[in-house]
Design a protein around this motif. Structure first.
Motif, PDB file in Angstrom:
ATOM      1  N   HIS A  19      63.019  65.042  27.753  1.00 40.16           N
ATOM      2  CA  HIS A  19      63.581  66.110  28.578  1.00 40.16           C
ATOM      3  C   HIS A  19      65.065  66.286  28.265  1.00 40.16           C
ATOM      4  CE1 HIS A  19      64.738  68.451  32.118  1.00 40.16           C
ATOM      5  NE2 HIS A  19      63.443  68.706  32.299  1.00 40.16           N
ATOM      6  N   ALA A  20      65.527  67.531  28.375  1.00 37.90           N
ATOM      7  CA  ALA A  20      66.925  67.842  28.068  1.00 37.90           C
ATOM      8  C   ALA A  20      67.892  67.051  28.951  1.00 37.90           C
ATOM      9  CB  ALA A  20      67.175  69.343  28.233  1.00 37.90           C
ATOM     10  N   LEU A  21      67.512  66.807  30.203  1.00 37.61           N
ATOM     11  CA  LEU A  21      68.401  66.066  31.097  1.00 37.61           C
ATOM     12  C   LEU A  21      68.690  64.672  30.539  1.00 37.61           C
ATOM     13  CD1 LEU A  21      68.401  65.960  34.939  1.00 37.61           C
ATOM     14  CD2 LEU A  21      68.409  63.817  33.681  1.00 37.61           C
ATOM     15  N   GLU A  22      67.654  64.004  30.031  1.00 39.10           N
ATOM     16  CA  GLU A  22      67.855  62.675  29.442  1.00 39.10           C
ATOM     17  C   GLU A  22      68.767  62.745  28.229  1.00 39.10           C
ATOM     18  OE1 GLU A  22      64.827  59.856  28.407  1.00 39.10           O
ATOM     19  OE2 GLU A  22      63.852  60.042  30.354  1.00 39.10           O
ATOM     20  N   THR A  23      68.572  63.754  27.395  1.00 37.71           N
ATOM     21  CA  THR A  23      69.402  63.891  26.195  1.00 37.71           C
ATOM     22  C   THR A  23      70.853  64.151  26.565  1.00 37.71           C
ATOM     23  OG1 THR A  23      67.554  64.680  24.851  1.00 37.71           O
ATOM     24  CG2 THR A  23      69.767  65.262  24.108  1.00 37.71           C
ATOM     25  N   ILE A  24      71.069  64.976  27.572  1.00 32.63           N
ATOM     26  CA  ILE A  24      72.446  65.279  27.996  1.00 32.63           C
ATOM     27  C   ILE A  24      73.119  64.037  28.563  1.00 32.63           C
ATOM     28  CG2 ILE A  24      73.820  66.567  29.685  1.00 32.63           C
ATOM     29  CD1 ILE A  24      71.712  68.854  29.319  1.00 32.63           C
ATOM     30  N   LEU A  25      72.401  63.294  29.406  1.00 33.98           N
ATOM     31  CA  LEU A  25      73.012  62.121  30.047  1.00 33.98           C
ATOM     32  C   LEU A  25      73.197  60.954  29.087  1.00 33.98           C
ATOM     33  CD1 LEU A  25      71.295  61.898  33.565  1.00 33.98           C
ATOM     34  CD2 LEU A  25      73.614  62.642  33.027  1.00 33.98           C
ATOM     35  N   SER A  26      72.156  60.654  28.306  1.00 31.12           N
ATOM     36  CA  SER A  26      72.171  59.411  27.539  1.00 31.12           C
ATOM     37  C   SER A  26      72.606  59.577  26.093  1.00 31.12           C
ATOM     38  CB  SER A  26      70.776  58.765  27.565  1.00 31.12           C
ATOM     39  OG  SER A  26      69.806  59.652  27.036  1.00 31.12           O
ATOM     40  N   ASP A  27      72.677  60.782  25.613  1.00 33.72           N
ATOM     41  CA  ASP A  27      73.100  61.003  24.230  1.00 33.72           C
ATOM     42  C   ASP A  27      74.392  61.813  24.178  1.00 33.72           C
ATOM     43  OD1 ASP A  27      71.854  60.029  21.817  1.00 33.72           O
ATOM     44  OD2 ASP A  27      69.981  60.855  22.531  1.00 33.72           O
ATOM     45  N   ILE A  28      74.311  63.081  24.573  1.00 35.40           N
ATOM     46  CA  ILE A  28      75.435  63.996  24.357  1.00 35.40           C
ATOM     47  C   ILE A  28      76.601  63.709  25.295  1.00 35.40           C
ATOM     48  CG2 ILE A  28      76.129  66.424  24.365  1.00 35.40           C
ATOM     49  CD1 ILE A  28      73.249  67.110  23.579  1.00 35.40           C
ATOM     50  N   GLY A  29      76.312  63.532  26.583  1.00 32.55           N
ATOM     51  CA  GLY A  29      77.396  63.347  27.557  1.00 32.55           C
ATOM     52  C   GLY A  29      78.231  62.111  27.287  1.00 32.55           C
ATOM     53  N   ILE A  30      77.562  60.992  27.000  1.00 32.59           N
ATOM     54  CA  ILE A  30      78.289  59.742  26.769  1.00 32.59           C
ATOM     55  C   ILE A  30      79.154  59.846  25.518  1.00 32.59           C
ATOM     56  CG2 ILE A  30      78.075  57.283  26.305  1.00 32.59           C
ATOM     57  CD1 ILE A  30      75.513  57.212  27.846  1.00 32.59           C
ATOM     58  N   ILE A  31      78.631  60.445  24.455  1.00 32.21           N
ATOM     59  CA  ILE A  31      79.391  60.487  23.208  1.00 32.21           C
ATOM     60  C   ILE A  31      80.569  61.443  23.313  1.00 32.21           C
ATOM     61  CG2 ILE A  31      78.094  62.274  21.987  1.00 32.21           C
ATOM     62  CD1 ILE A  31      79.439  58.977  20.559  1.00 32.21           C
ATOM     63  N   ILE A  32      80.423  62.513  24.059  1.00 30.88           N
ATOM     64  CA  ILE A  32      81.579  63.390  24.277  1.00 30.88           C
ATOM     65  C   ILE A  32      82.678  62.635  25.019  1.00 30.88           C
ATOM     66  CG2 ILE A  32      82.393  65.393  25.596  1.00 30.88           C
ATOM     67  CD1 ILE A  32      79.868  66.862  24.773  1.00 30.88           C
ATOM     68  N   SER A  33      82.289  61.909  26.064  1.00 30.26           N
ATOM     69  CA  SER A  33      83.260  61.121  26.828  1.00 30.26           C
ATOM     70  C   SER A  33      83.963  60.090  25.943  1.00 30.26           C
ATOM     71  CB  SER A  33      82.556  60.422  27.994  1.00 30.26           C
ATOM     72  OG  SER A  33      83.431  59.570  28.681  1.00 30.26           O
ATOM     73  N   GLU A  34      83.198  59.387  25.109  1.00 29.31           N
ATOM     74  CA  GLU A  34      83.777  58.383  24.217  1.00 29.31           C
ATOM     75  C   GLU A  34      84.717  59.012  23.194  1.00 29.31           C
ATOM     76  OE1 GLU A  34      83.647  54.973  23.839  1.00 29.31           O
ATOM     77  OE2 GLU A  34      82.777  54.946  25.835  1.00 29.31           O
ATOM     78  N   THR A  35      84.354  60.193  22.696  1.00 27.17           N
ATOM     79  CA  THR A  35      85.177  60.851  21.684  1.00 27.17           C
ATOM     80  C   THR A  35      86.485  61.347  22.290  1.00 27.17           C
ATOM     81  OG1 THR A  35      83.120  61.585  20.632  1.00 27.17           O
ATOM     82  CG2 THR A  35      85.161  62.562  19.835  1.00 27.17           C
ATOM     83  N   VAL A  36      86.417  61.903  23.480  1.00 32.30           N
ATOM     84  CA  VAL A  36      87.643  62.342  24.164  1.00 32.30           C
ATOM     85  C   VAL A  36      88.545  61.147  24.454  1.00 32.30           C
ATOM     86  CG1 VAL A  36      88.552  63.374  26.292  1.00 32.30           C
ATOM     87  CG2 VAL A  36      86.578  64.410  25.141  1.00 32.30           C
ATOM     88  N   GLY A  91      76.987  53.120  29.146  1.00 32.66           N
ATOM     89  CA  GLY A  91      77.864  54.276  29.281  1.00 32.66           C
ATOM     90  C   GLY A  91      79.132  54.017  30.057  1.00 32.66           C
ATOM     91  N   ALA A  92      79.313  52.809  30.571  1.00 30.90           N
ATOM     92  CA  ALA A  92      80.479  52.519  31.412  1.00 30.90           C
ATOM     93  C   ALA A  92      81.748  52.450  30.571  1.00 30.90           C
ATOM     94  CB  ALA A  92      80.272  51.209  32.168  1.00 30.90           C
ATOM     95  N   PRO A  93      82.735  53.307  30.824  1.00 31.64           N
ATOM     96  CA  PRO A  93      83.982  53.274  30.054  1.00 31.64           C
ATOM     97  C   PRO A  93      84.700  51.937  30.237  1.00 31.64           C
ATOM     98  CG  PRO A  93      83.811  55.307  31.334  1.00 31.64           C
ATOM     99  CD  PRO A  93      82.728  54.385  31.826  1.00 31.64           C
ATOM    100  N   GLY A  94      85.267  51.437  29.157  1.00 30.44           N
ATOM    101  CA  GLY A  94      86.056  50.214  29.230  1.00 30.44           C
ATOM    102  C   GLY A  94      85.310  48.954  28.861  1.00 30.44           C
ATOM    103  N   LEU A  95      83.970  49.005  28.889  1.00 36.34           N
ATOM    104  CA  LEU A  95      83.177  47.828  28.545  1.00 36.34           C
ATOM    105  C   LEU A  95      82.779  47.868  27.070  1.00 36.34           C
ATOM    106  CD1 LEU A  95      80.686  47.408  31.538  1.00 36.34           C
ATOM    107  CD2 LEU A  95      82.715  46.040  31.043  1.00 36.34           C
ATOM    108  N   PRO A  96      82.785  46.712  26.391  1.00 33.49           N
ATOM    109  CA  PRO A  96      82.267  46.693  25.023  1.00 33.49           C
ATOM    110  C   PRO A  96      80.749  46.766  25.033  1.00 33.49           C
ATOM    111  CG  PRO A  96      82.838  44.471  25.721  1.00 33.49           C
ATOM    112  CD  PRO A  96      83.255  45.387  26.833  1.00 33.49           C
ATOM    113  N   PHE A  97      80.185  47.247  23.947  1.00 36.79           N
ATOM    114  CA  PHE A  97      78.737  47.276  23.783  1.00 36.79           C
ATOM    115  C   PHE A  97      78.421  46.511  22.515  1.00 36.79           C
ATOM    116  CE2 PHE A  97      74.911  49.848  22.219  1.00 36.79           C
ATOM    117  CZ  PHE A  97      74.015  49.079  22.944  1.00 36.79           C
ATOM    118  N   GLY A  98      77.714  45.395  22.645  1.00 32.68           N
ATOM    119  CA  GLY A  98      77.390  44.591  21.481  1.00 32.68           C
ATOM    120  C   GLY A  98      76.500  43.431  21.850  1.00 32.68           C
ATOM    121  N   GLY A  99      75.951  42.792  20.821  1.00 35.03           N
ATOM    122  CA  GLY A  99      74.998  41.730  21.044  1.00 35.03           C
ATOM    123  C   GLY A  99      75.600  40.348  20.927  1.00 35.03           C
TER     124      GLY A  99
END
Length: 510
Positions: free
Chosen positions: A63-80, A407-415
């Motif tokens: 669904h588009a809502l999932e794509t906006i929240l989990s793909d597009i929205g997060i990456i726009i925020s990270e890029t800004v 998606g939380a700003p400020g936290l690292p993402f890694g294994g």
């Protein structure tokens, strides 16, 4: 994807040469140029949100809502965020040092690593593809980007958009499968960033070792959930776990994979999950436009095999249609450690409930297995949380929710361990593609103070050198800190002088 559209071996070499030439030209060094690249990515996503959502719907029935929240929205925020902070991130760092070296202009210079290879996964082909690209561009690197071949609609679209919006001298896109990936790994890179399975991660790391290339591996693993039954709201817990398990059809590296639930509370959790299932899919997951499909028929068959061979009890779902790549959200209870569903990362909406008797049993269960990318804990008790935190290891640990740490700003993402190494997001991503270059500038006048280092060595010079060894230690042989009289006297004297000065200025001598 049509193999006819795969990048040729000749063009792979050409892409490698282009990004190396661009990097060595110095074009990516100015901050303004990096910001321009980041701005281009943001407008690429904003201008084409509908097309990208449609592509993901075609590939994954998402669904588009999932794509906006989990793909597009997060990456726009990270890029800004990268655009706003790259100037500060790239500044020289003045480190604390000894008095002896303070005249030598010690600096740490954040320097881009160079031309890098990024291999992206299918499951979040915008977010997990562009997140390391944003980090690399903000660091001043150039990129060859290998897109996932299983995304027949999304990958060609993303390739076209990147070519249209982003300087081709800085980012080159390669499309293909194992053959093309192997050719890329044969080449010399300044960093390799891979997101995918542990099995392929080992291949990438082995290939990188031939050139002593640094690598970041974003893998996955079986992410556990631990539940504290005291005061637990199983309706809320069930809703959050099932939501996390069904996002993108369960194809998320941080999706909850199994739940360690107290044996006496398993029925209460099942009831909470059943209630959540009816709320999330009120008619049926089969006909819901809010539930994604598995990426390929082969992946669907693999998950079906786990379900066919389980010794647990199917309490929710269980329907599978390999032809349409559909696996109903499924929960299996009374699962043992040796069950078929516990052998590998599921990467689909199949959740195992593993009954345990104590917190100690749950911690032991997690600790005896490879470190997961994420560990989830549902508890309101601080001591329970502390016990789990202190005695387990994982890429991240989240209390009372799932997935949202990504998606939380400020936290690292890694294994950690088997779930990968290295991290990304924000400054952590910038640092991944940056070499912290040590720098110092030694003045000529200091030579007379350093002459003792030169031969011929004498007893006098050795005596001077020994002064660097015979320093006063702040601790005894047992490691206990000693009282530092000199520091205490200095601080006390300064405080006394400040008090006298204050009295003179504001109160006079009287």
């Amino acid at each position: 994807m049509d193999p006819a559209s795969y990048t040729t071996i000749e063009n792979i070499h050409k892409a490698h040469a282009i990004v190396n030439e661009t990097f060595h030209s110095g074009r990516t060094l100015p901050i303004a140029f990096r910001q321009k690249l980041l701005a281009s990515l943001v407008y690429m996503l904003k201008d084409n949100t509908d097309a990208l959502c449609a592509a993901l719907q075609a590939d994954l029935h998402r669904h588009a809502l999932e794509t906006i929240l989990s793909d597009i929205g997060i990456i726009i925020s990270e890029t800004v965020n990268a655009y706003n902070h790259v100037q500060a991130w790239a500044k020289d760092i003045k480190p604390p040092t000894l008095l002896t070296y303070q005249t030598m202009n010690l600096r740490i210079k954040p320097s881009p690593k160079g031309a890098v290879l990024i291999i992206s996964p299918f499951n979040y082909p915008i977010f997990l593809t562009l997140l390391p690209v944003v980090a690399a561009l903000s660091a001043g690197c150039t990129v060859v980007l290998k897109l996932p071949e299983s995304m027949a609609t999304s990958s060609p679209l993303l390739a076209d958009l990147i070519a249209k919006y982003v300087d081709p001298g800085v980012v080159q896109v390669v499309q293909g499968a194992a053959k093309e990936a192997s050719k890329l790994l044969d080449l010399k890179w300044d960093h390799i960033f891979f997101t995918g399975s542990e099995r392929i991660g080992r291949i990438v790391a082995t290939a990188a070792a031939k050139h002593t290339t640094p690598v970041t591996l974003e893998l996955g693993g079986k992410c556990p959930v631990i539940i504290d039954p005291r005061g637990a709201d199983f309706s809320l817990i069930g809703r959050r776990i099932l939501w996390g398990k069904t996002c993108n059809g369960g194809q998320a590296c941080v999706a909850p994979d199994y739940v360690l639930v107290p044996r006496s509370s398993q029925d209460a959790l099942i009831a909470g999950l059943q209630k959540a299932y009816k709320e999330l899919f009120p008619t049926s997951a089969t006909t819901s436009d809010s539930y994604a499909r598995i990426v390929t028929q082969g992946a669907t068959s693999r998950i079906k095999g786990y379900l066919d061979n389980t010794k647990g009890d199917i309490v929710i779902g269980g329907q599978v249609d390999t032809q349409t790549r559909f696996i109903e959200p499924t929960v299996v209870s009374n699962v043992g450690a040796g069950d078929s569903t516990m052998q590998d990362e599921i990467f689909g909406a199949l959740l195992s409930l593993v009954p345990v008797d104590t917190l100690e049993d749950a911690i032991k269960f997690v600790s005896e297995r490879p470190q997961p990318l994420a560990l989830y804990v549902f508890s309101q008790n601080s001591e329970f949380k502390k016990q789990v935190t202190d005695r387990t290891r994982s890429g991240s640990i989240v209390f009372n929710d799932v997935l949202i740490q990504v998606g939380a700003p400020g936290l690292p993402f890694g294994g950690s361990g088997s779930s990968g190494y290295g991290s990304q997001k924000g400054k952590f991503g910038f640092d991944t593609f940056t070499h912290m270059r040590a720098s110092m500038d030694v003045p000529g006048w200091i030579e007379r103070f350093m002459a003792f280092r030169y031969p011929p060595y004498t007893k006098r010079k050795q005596a001077i050198a020994l002064k660097t060894v015979n320093i006063a230690l702040p601790f005894d042989r047992d490691g206990k800190r000693l009282f530092n009289f000199t520091r205490w006297f200095t601080v006390s004297f300064i405080v006394l002088l400040m008090a006298v000065a204050y009295r003179i200025k504001y109160m006079g001598w009287a």
